[in-house]
Design a protein around this motif. Structure first.
Motif, short mmCIF file in Angstrom:
data_model
loop_
_atom_site.label_atom_id
_atom_site.label_comp_id
_atom_site.label_asym_id
_atom_site.label_seq_id
_atom_site.Cartn_x
_atom_site.Cartn_y
_atom_site.Cartn_z
N THR A 22 0.80 -1.15 -0.38
CA THR A 22 0.11 -0.17 -0.15
C THR A 22 0.77 1.16 -0.10
O THR A 22 0.28 2.48 -0.53
N PHE A 23 1.93 0.91 0.50
CA PHE A 23 3.05 2.39 0.39
C PHE A 23 3.01 2.71 -1.42
O PHE A 23 3.29 4.28 -1.86
N ALA A 24 2.39 1.55 -1.93
CA ALA A 24 2.61 2.70 -4.00
C ALA A 24 1.11 2.94 -4.19
O ALA A 24 1.77 3.89 -4.65
N VAL A 25 0.76 3.50 -3.08
CA VAL A 25 -0.76 4.29 -3.44
C VAL A 25 -0.60 5.34 -2.04
O VAL A 25 -1.89 5.48 -1.39
N ASP A 26 0.14 5.45 -1.31
CA ASP A 26 0.37 6.81 -0.14
C ASP A 26 -0.07 6.35 0.70
O ASP A 26 -0.57 7.19 1.55
N ARG A 27 -0.66 4.59 1.19
CA ARG A 27 -1.56 4.43 2.90
C ARG A 27 -0.35 3.63 3.45
O ARG A 27 0.05 2.47 3.03
N THR A 28 0.50 4.60 4.22
CA THR A 28 1.44 4.23 4.66
C THR A 28 1.69 3.98 6.14
O THR A 28 1.75 3.42 7.22
N GLY A 29 0.02 3.78 7.21
CA GLY A 29 -0.45 3.01 8.36
C GLY A 29 -0.21 1.62 8.74
O GLY A 29 0.00 1.12 7.27
N TRP A 30 -0.83 1.10 9.20
CA TRP A 30 -0.49 -0.18 9.84
C TRP A 30 -1.45 -0.15 9.03
O TRP A 30 -3.31 -0.30 8.61
N ALA A 31 -0.94 -1.78 8.75
CA ALA A 31 -2.09 -2.13 7.62
C ALA A 31 -2.15 -4.16 8.10
O ALA A 31 -1.53 -4.61 8.28
N PRO A 32 -2.58 -3.70 9.19
CA PRO A 32 -2.72 -5.09 10.05
C PRO A 32 -3.34 -6.98 9.08
O PRO A 32 -4.22 -6.81 7.79
N THR A 33 -2.32 -7.84 9.25
CA THR A 33 -2.88 -9.37 8.46
C THR A 33 -4.04 -9.51 8.90
O THR A 33 -3.59 -9.75 10.23
N VAL A 34 -4.47 -10.29 8.25
CA VAL A 34 -5.76 -10.93 9.01
C VAL A 34 -5.44 -12.22 8.36
O VAL A 34 -5.62 -13.48 8.99
N GLN A 35 -4.93 -12.74 7.24
CA GLN A 35 -4.56 -13.94 6.99
C GLN A 35 -3.41 -14.41 6.14
O GLN A 35 -3.31 -13.54 5.81
N LEU A 36 -2.43 -15.14 6.50
CA LEU A 36 -1.34 -15.29 5.35
C LEU A 36 -1.51 -16.89 5.61
O LEU A 36 -1.07 -17.59 6.56
N THR A 37 -0.73 -17.28 4.24
CA THR A 37 -0.72 -18.57 3.83
C THR A 37 1.46 -19.10 3.25
O THR A 37 1.06 -17.91 2.71
N ALA A 38 2.20 -19.55 4.15
CA ALA A 38 2.95 -19.65 3.48
C ALA A 38 3.69 -20.59 3.44
O ALA A 38 3.42 -21.28 3.89
N PHE A 39 4.53 -21.37 1.98
CA PHE A 39 5.07 -22.08 1.79
C PHE A 39 6.88 -22.56 1.75
O PHE A 39 6.95 -21.19 1.81
N LEU A 40 7.29 -23.09 2.53
CA LEU A 40 8.31 -23.50 2.89
C LEU A 40 9.05 -24.52 1.22
O LEU A 40 8.20 -25.56 1.23
N ARG A 41 9.46 -24.44 0.42
CA ARG A 41 9.66 -24.70 -0.89
C ARG A 41 11.39 -25.63 -1.02
O ARG A 41 11.03 -26.66 -1.31
N ALA A 42 11.98 -24.98 -0.07
CA ALA A 42 13.22 -25.49 -0.12
C ALA A 42 13.84 -24.98 0.64
O ALA A 42 13.73 -24.05 1.32
N LEU A 43 15.30 -25.50 1.33
CA LEU A 43 15.79 -25.15 2.53
C LEU A 43 17.06 -23.89 1.56
O LEU A 43 18.09 -24.77 0.53
N PRO A 44 17.32 -23.08 2.75
CA PRO A 44 17.82 -21.82 1.65
C PRO A 44 19.73 -22.57 1.99
O PRO A 44 19.84 -22.81 3.17
N VAL A 45 20.38 -21.88 0.85
CA VAL A 45 22.43 -22.36 1.10
C VAL A 45 21.86 -21.05 2.63
O VAL A 45 21.40 -20.17 1.81
N ASP A 46 23.61 -21.43 2.35
CA ASP A 46 24.29 -20.07 3.21
C ASP A 46 23.28 -18.72 2.53
O ASP A 46 24.91 -18.84 0.99
N GLY A 47 23.53 -17.51 2.82
CA GLY A 47 23.70 -16.42 1.87
C GLY A 47 22.92 -15.30 2.40
O GLY A 47 21.63 -15.01 2.80
N TRP A 48 22.76 -14.43 1.55
CA TRP A 48 21.31 -13.74 1.14
C TRP A 48 20.41 -14.02 0.30
O TRP A 48 20.17 -14.91 -0.32
N LEU A 49 19.25 -14.20 0.90
CA LEU A 49 17.95 -14.27 0.84
C LEU A 49 17.52 -13.37 0.16
O LEU A 49 17.46 -12.05 0.12
N ARG A 50 16.25 -13.12 -1.44
CA ARG A 50 16.08 -12.52 -1.93
C ARG A 50 14.09 -12.09 -1.92
O ARG A 50 13.95 -13.19 -2.35
#
Length: 277
Positions: free
Chosen positions: A209-237
């Motif tokens: 919402t920063f892209a539409v100039d709404r920068t206040g608190w944006a509470p998440t109601v529901q989130l679904t996340a997937f772990l697809r693989a274990l990361p190697v050492d280093g930066w995550l993009r």
């Protein structure tokens, strides 16, 4: 309490499937605990309660019931299925007498990579590789005192987060707003990224919402996340996008890629649009 991610994920079993812990004050956005950190805590409790050979939290479906404050908390787990390949655990993250997060965690084996190289996927439409280099540019500042986001995002004390600030600013094409595509690099301090850190990164970005100039608190109601693989050492993009920002609700998608170029995590969430200032 120090700010390290490993400290923030620490749990102490006090009964069968029941764990005490601390919502770390360093892992906060403004005054409230970071949603991705709570998702990772739920995943950690489920994995610990239902420890099987090579099982990791490959999916977490979390409903955020209210926003707890930093401080003591308790995680209660209930095993719904314990299988050879797949297990399912219900998780409640409680503070006081209230449940802050209810999650269902699916445990299984993420994608493998063979010794000496990675196993190529059968098909990949990963957009991150063409957008971002494996490591951040040398002149890209981390979130730390003096950074534009330092007063809001406190995670910089526990991990090195380097957002590409130009992707957070509103952009228009001939008066039409362009869909946001926020980009950042992240890694924990003093330790290699693991499954829990990858899951935390699926809620790492500032709200689209920063892209539409709404920068206040944006509470998440529901989130679904997937772990697809274990990361190697280093930066995550991390790349964060959305389909639509309405007047009341918006969606937000994260894609997380490790330094080797492998998809390690992704998510979709539904959240509330901040009020106009």
């Amino acid at each position: 309490m120090n700010a390290l991610f490993t400290t923030a994920m620490s749990l102490r079993e006090v009964g069968p499937g029941v764990f005490d812990g601390e919502l770390n004050k360093h892992w906060t956005i403004g005054p409230k605990v970071h949603g991705g950190a709570m998702v990772a805590l739920c995943a950690n409790a489920a994995r610990t309660a239902c420890a099987g050979p090579d099982q990791q939290p490959v999916a977490v479906s979390a409903n955020f019931l209210w926003a707890p404050d930093p401080g003591p908390m308790q995680v209660v787990t209930s095993i719904r299925k314990r299988g050879r390949r797949i297990s399912v655990v219900d998780v409640e993250l409680n503070q006081g007498e209230r449940t802050a997060v209810h999650a269902v965690v699916t445990l299984g084996e993420p994608e493998h990579h063979l010794p000496g190289g990675t196993t190529a996927p059968l098909l990949s439409a990963n957009p991150v590789l063409d957008l971002m280099a494996p490591e951040p540019p040398d002149d890209l500042a981390p979130i730390q005192p003096g950074h534009r986001l330092a007063g809001l995002v406190h995670l910089g004390e526990g991990c090195d987060v380097r957002p590409l600030l130009s992707t957070m600013d509103p952009v228009t094409d001939g008066g039409t707003r362009r869909a946001p595509m926020l980009q950042m690099w992240a890694r924990p301090r003093d330790v290699a990224p693991d499954a829990l850190f990858a899951l935390m990164c699926t809620d790492l970005s500032a709200p689209v919402t920063f892209a539409v100039d709404r920068t206040g608190w944006a509470p998440t109601v529901q989130l679904t996340a997937f772990l697809r693989a274990l990361p190697v050492d280093g930066w995550l993009r991390v790349v964060c996008t959305c389909v639509e920002i309405g007047h009341d609700w918006f969606d937000e998608d994260h894609i997380v890629v490790d330094q080797a170029g492998r998809l390690v995590a992704q998510s979709r969430q539904l959240a509330m649009v901040p009020a106009a200032r």
